[in-house]
Design a protein around this motif. Structure first.
Motif, short mmCIF file in Angstrom:
data_model
loop_
_atom_site.label_atom_id
_atom_site.label_comp_id
_atom_site.label_asym_id
_atom_site.label_seq_id
_atom_site.Cartn_x
_atom_site.Cartn_y
_atom_site.Cartn_z
N LYS A 262 34.92 -3.90 34.66
CA LYS A 262 34.58 -2.88 33.72
C LYS A 262 35.69 -2.22 32.89
N LEU A 263 36.58 -1.79 33.83
CA LEU A 263 37.94 -1.22 33.26
C LEU A 263 38.72 -2.34 32.17
N ASN B 243 38.37 7.52 23.82
CA ASN B 243 37.86 6.34 23.16
C ASN B 243 36.99 5.94 24.06
N GLY B 244 37.05 6.10 25.38
CA GLY B 244 36.12 5.53 26.42
C GLY B 244 36.15 6.51 27.81
N GLU C 77 37.19 -4.70 30.57
CA GLU C 77 36.24 -4.67 29.20
C GLU C 77 36.80 -3.60 28.46
N GLU C 78 36.54 -2.25 28.93
CA GLU C 78 37.00 -0.96 28.23
C GLU C 78 38.16 -0.94 27.41
N VAL D 62 45.30 5.26 30.33
CA VAL D 62 44.12 5.36 30.98
C VAL D 62 44.48 6.68 31.71
N ILE E 221 41.41 6.32 27.53
CA ILE E 221 40.09 6.21 28.31
C ILE E 221 40.35 7.03 29.51
N ARG F 193 38.09 -3.25 24.73
CA ARG F 193 37.21 -2.47 23.68
C ARG F 193 38.11 -1.87 22.99
N VAL F 194 38.89 -0.86 23.33
CA VAL F 194 39.63 -0.02 22.58
C VAL F 194 40.70 -0.18 22.03
N LEU G 290 35.15 6.19 32.05
CA LEU G 290 34.63 5.53 33.25
C LEU G 290 34.50 6.15 34.37
N LEU H 222 39.27 8.17 33.29
CA LEU H 222 38.94 7.57 34.28
C LEU H 222 38.76 8.59 35.40
#
Length: 124
Positions: free
Chosen positions: A111-112, A100-101, A114-115, A51, A80, A118-119, A103, A82
């Motif tokens: 949401k974090l 990959n994501g 979930e993300e 992250v 991800i 997801r990845v 935020l 952020l």
């Protein structure tokens, strides 16, 4: 042992918030305060996910992401972004660099998580 996540942000408060939320969900979390420290930790103890903040001293998140993607040993680690930089251009640049994501801060802990789920291929 849970999935290992490296949280990279120059704000200690934000690192603690993200770490708390991820730890609560069963992830093992390590922290880095800037891009230089992040690259050292990635080399020595390859995480399952990163992250990553964009605006940091020494090396910004885009540069860190490019280095991660250009190294064969780390190129497949999900990342991800952020960040407080929530512009459309920033999201596009992050994805072009291989994120990959994406935020934006302030963020929803739900949401974090979930993300992150997801990845990664991490399961509880």
């Amino acid at each position: 042992m849970g999935c290992r996540v490296l949280v990279v942000d120059d704000s200690e408060v934000l690192r603690k918030i993200v770490s708390f939320n991820l730890t609560k969900e069963g992830f093992t979390v390590e922290e880095a305060k800037d891009g230089v420290e992040a690259l050292e930790k990635i080399k020595s103890n390859k995480p399952d996910l990163i992250v990553l903040d964009i605006m940091m001293p020494h090396l910004n998140g885009f540069e860190v992401l490019k280095r991660i993607r250009s190294d064969q040993e780390t190129s497949n680690i999900p990342v991800i972004i952020l960040t407080a930089k929530g512009g459309e251009d920033d999201a596009k640049t992050a994805l072009q660099c291989g994120a990959n994501g994406f935020l934006t801060k302030p963020f929803s802990p739900l949401k974090l998580i979930e993300e992150v789920r997801r990845v990664t291929k991490c399961v509880k």
